[in-house]
Scaffold this motif. Structure first.
Motif, PDB file in Angstrom:
ATOM      1  N   ALA A 109       9.724   8.818  -6.027  1.00  0.00           N
ATOM      2  CA  ALA A 109       9.104   8.997  -4.690  1.00  0.00           C
ATOM      3  C   ALA A 109       7.828   8.298  -4.516  1.00  0.00           C
ATOM      4  O   ALA A 109       7.312   7.842  -3.832  1.00  0.00           O
ATOM      5  N   SER A 110       7.070   8.550  -5.618  1.00  0.00           N
ATOM      6  CA  SER A 110       5.697   7.751  -5.631  1.00  0.00           C
ATOM      7  C   SER A 110       5.983   6.317  -5.720  1.00  0.00           C
ATOM      8  O   SER A 110       5.062   5.669  -5.153  1.00  0.00           O
ATOM      9  N   VAL A 111       6.653   5.692  -6.469  1.00  0.00           N
ATOM     10  CA  VAL A 111       7.139   4.196  -6.394  1.00  0.00           C
ATOM     11  C   VAL A 111       7.349   3.869  -4.980  1.00  0.00           C
ATOM     12  O   VAL A 111       7.048   3.011  -4.566  1.00  0.00           O
ATOM     13  N   ASN A 112       8.120   4.808  -4.525  1.00  0.00           N
ATOM     14  CA  ASN A 112       8.839   4.400  -3.050  1.00  0.00           C
ATOM     15  C   ASN A 112       7.452   4.376  -2.014  1.00  0.00           C
ATOM     16  O   ASN A 112       7.562   3.560  -1.079  1.00  0.00           O
ATOM     17  N   ARG A 113       6.726   5.423  -2.116  1.00  0.00           N
ATOM     18  CA  ARG A 113       5.567   5.530  -1.277  1.00  0.00           C
ATOM     19  C   ARG A 113       4.521   4.290  -1.518  1.00  0.00           C
ATOM     20  O   ARG A 113       3.673   3.581  -0.781  1.00  0.00           O
ATOM     21  N   LEU A 114       4.278   4.114  -2.976  1.00  0.00           N
ATOM     22  CA  LEU A 114       3.616   2.860  -3.207  1.00  0.00           C
ATOM     23  C   LEU A 114       3.874   1.632  -2.717  1.00  0.00           C
ATOM     24  O   LEU A 114       2.997   0.818  -2.038  1.00  0.00           O
ATOM     25  N   ILE A 115       5.343   1.195  -2.722  1.00  0.00           N
ATOM     26  CA  ILE A 115       5.997   0.047  -2.190  1.00  0.00           C
ATOM     27  C   ILE A 115       5.529  -0.086  -0.546  1.00  0.00           C
ATOM     28  O   ILE A 115       5.419  -1.084  -0.120  1.00  0.00           O
ATOM     29  N   ALA A 116       5.722   1.229   0.032  1.00  0.00           N
ATOM     30  CA  ALA A 116       5.636   1.272   1.526  1.00  0.00           C
ATOM     31  C   ALA A 116       4.181   0.937   1.929  1.00  0.00           C
ATOM     32  O   ALA A 116       3.810   0.257   3.140  1.00  0.00           O
ATOM     33  N   SER A 117       3.339   1.338   1.199  1.00  0.00           N
ATOM     34  CA  SER A 117       1.808   1.145   1.323  1.00  0.00           C
ATOM     35  C   SER A 117       1.441  -0.122   1.205  1.00  0.00           C
ATOM     36  O   SER A 117       0.544  -0.511   1.962  1.00  0.00           O
ATOM     37  N   PHE A 118       2.105  -1.173   0.411  1.00  0.00           N
ATOM     38  CA  PHE A 118       1.688  -2.485   0.275  1.00  0.00           C
ATOM     39  C   PHE A 118       2.455  -3.395   0.882  1.00  0.00           C
ATOM     40  O   PHE A 118       1.849  -4.380   1.416  1.00  0.00           O
ATOM     41  N   SER A 119       3.763  -3.191   1.044  1.00  0.00           N
ATOM     42  CA  SER A 119       4.342  -4.373   2.041  1.00  0.00           C
ATOM     43  C   SER A 119       5.765  -3.833   2.653  1.00  0.00           C
ATOM     44  O   SER A 119       6.665  -3.212   1.776  1.00  0.00           O
ATOM     45  N   ILE A 120       5.713  -3.671   4.010  1.00  0.00           N
ATOM     46  CA  ILE A 120       7.023  -2.838   4.508  1.00  0.00           C
ATOM     47  C   ILE A 120       8.260  -4.007   4.357  1.00  0.00           C
ATOM     48  O   ILE A 120       9.467  -3.671   4.419  1.00  0.00           O
ATOM     49  N   HIS A 121       7.801  -5.154   4.386  1.00  0.00           N
ATOM     50  CA  HIS A 121       9.073  -5.999   4.101  1.00  0.00           C
ATOM     51  C   HIS A 121       9.753  -5.999   2.631  1.00  0.00           C
ATOM     52  O   HIS A 121      11.054  -5.860   2.608  1.00  0.00           O
ATOM     53  N   ILE A 122       9.011  -5.676   1.630  1.00  0.00           N
ATOM     54  CA  ILE A 122       9.321  -5.571   0.103  1.00  0.00           C
ATOM     55  C   ILE A 122      10.246  -4.256   0.310  1.00  0.00           C
ATOM     56  O   ILE A 122      11.103  -3.882  -0.205  1.00  0.00           O
ATOM     57  N   TYR A 123       9.616  -3.345   0.819  1.00  0.00           N
ATOM     58  CA  TYR A 123       9.977  -2.055   1.211  1.00  0.00           C
ATOM     59  C   TYR A 123      11.548  -2.084   1.781  1.00  0.00           C
ATOM     60  O   TYR A 123      12.538  -1.601   1.359  1.00  0.00           O
ATOM     61  N   PHE A 200      -3.900   5.504  -3.122  1.00  0.00           N
ATOM     62  CA  PHE A 200      -4.904   5.956  -2.462  1.00  0.00           C
ATOM     63  C   PHE A 200      -5.917   4.720  -2.063  1.00  0.00           C
ATOM     64  O   PHE A 200      -6.717   4.788  -0.972  1.00  0.00           O
ATOM     65  N   ALA A 201      -5.807   3.620  -2.876  1.00  0.00           N
ATOM     66  CA  ALA A 201      -6.681   2.544  -2.571  1.00  0.00           C
ATOM     67  C   ALA A 201      -6.055   1.891  -1.208  1.00  0.00           C
ATOM     68  O   ALA A 201      -6.864   0.951  -0.645  1.00  0.00           O
ATOM     69  N   ARG A 202      -4.803   2.066  -0.819  1.00  0.00           N
ATOM     70  CA  ARG A 202      -4.049   1.564   0.316  1.00  0.00           C
ATOM     71  C   ARG A 202      -4.093   2.622   1.600  1.00  0.00           C
ATOM     72  O   ARG A 202      -4.453   2.106   2.641  1.00  0.00           O
ATOM     73  N   LEU A 203      -3.823   3.860   1.081  1.00  0.00           N
ATOM     74  CA  LEU A 203      -3.421   4.856   2.173  1.00  0.00           C
ATOM     75  C   LEU A 203      -3.536   6.250   1.582  1.00  0.00           C
ATOM     76  O   LEU A 203      -2.908   6.429   0.735  1.00  0.00           O
TER      77      LEU A 203
END
Length: 302
Positions: A109-123, A200-203
């Motif tokens: 879940a942490s990886v999931n949220r990390l990817i979402a915070s950086f790139s919605i396309h990759i997510y 946290f650096a992103r969101l």
């Protein structure tokens, strides 16, 4: 409660522990069951993150259920009410399967949220529902296989009927086996901590940080605070009570902070309030009409 030793300050905690477990565990069962059922009902718009929440809640649900139907009667009766092998199997399930599976799901879940915070396309490309279901299934199969292997090889994790905590059955191989699980949990918790710093650096993600901090609290009590006092009641609080409470809190955290889970409850509460206080519906409608009228007046004058 009867004092068993005035010199060491320990007490007979069975009745106290039974009441505590009986009070807390139903809330954990209810909260986590709600999360699981709510996600299962959402067939059309079930997201990757919600699927991970459901998996985590299911792990929590198993733990709270075992505490309710196994640990609570054991505490009240001062003894096992079923053959000890049942306790060993349940211990291997929640100690070797459920606890580890919950930690792994939390990392996912942490990886999931990390990817979402950086790139919605990759997510959208990587964190599809299908990929998430595969990962969740592998997590359940892997941890279940571990519990089965432990049981076959005679490794035992039991709820001690006197100390009222989960621990190895006294064999060295059991101690070593669950020490390995502890090591995996430490590494996973450190990984979650690092991922949260990056996120946290992103969101700011209150939900994930709240959930991940629960494992830090668990480790703090189990590895540090539990050794401060030598009494059974303190060990019960640091191990059993904290473990059960954190699984219960985890369920409520998901309900409170995940909008897809909290919105149905909010609407249901609103319906109940309006049913008993119908005049509130009229008041809210009048307020809405007055606001619309003001907005229309401003638009016309401008």
């Amino acid at each position: 409660m009867n004092v068993t030793s005035a010199s060491d300050g320990d007490v007979n905690i069975h009745a106290f522990a039974g009441i505590v477990l009986l009070t807390v565990s139903p809330f954990g069962v209810a909260a986590n069951a709600y999360v699981v059922l709510s996600v299962l009902r959402r067939r059309k718009n079930r997201s990757s993150f919600l699927t991970l929440c459901a998996s985590k809640a299911l792990f929590n649900l198993v733990t709270c259920t075992v505490f309710l139907f196994w640990c609570t009667p054991t505490a009240f009766l001062h003894a096992y009410f079923l053959p000890p092998i049942v306790g060993v199997i349940l211990g291997n399930v929640i100690g070797g399967m459920v606890y580890l599976g919950g930690v792994i799901t939390q990392v996912l879940a942490s990886v999931n949220r990390l990817i979402a915070s950086f790139s919605i396309h990759i997510y959208n490309r990587c964190c599809t529902l299908r990929n998430t279901l595969v990962l969740v299934l592998l997590c359940w199969i892997g941890t279940l296989a571990l519990a089965i292997v432990y049981s076959i090889n005679g490794v035992g994790y039991i709820f001690h009927e006197e100390m009222l905590i989960w621990q190895g059955d006294g064999q060295q191989r059991s101690t070593d086996a669950f020490a390995d699980i502890g090591l995996i949990v430490y590494v996973s918790t450190a990984t979650m901590f690092i991922l949260n710093i990056i996120t946290f650096a992103r969101l700011i993600i209150i939900t994930k940080v709240s959930q991940d901090c629960l494992y830090l609290v668990d480790m703090l009590f189990a590895q540090v605070l539990s050794g401060l006092l030598p009494y059974n009641w303190w060990k019960f609080l640091c191990f059993s009570f904290v473990w059960l409470s954190l699984n219960t809190i985890d369920g409520f955290v998901m309900i409170i902070f995940v909008k897809d889970l909290s919105e149905p409850i909010r609407k249901q509460i609103q319906r109940i309030i309006l049913y008993f206080f119908p005049h509130l519906r009229t008041s809210s409608n009048d307020l809405f009409k007055r606001r619309q009228s003001k907005m229309l007046t401003k638009a016309t004058s401008s």
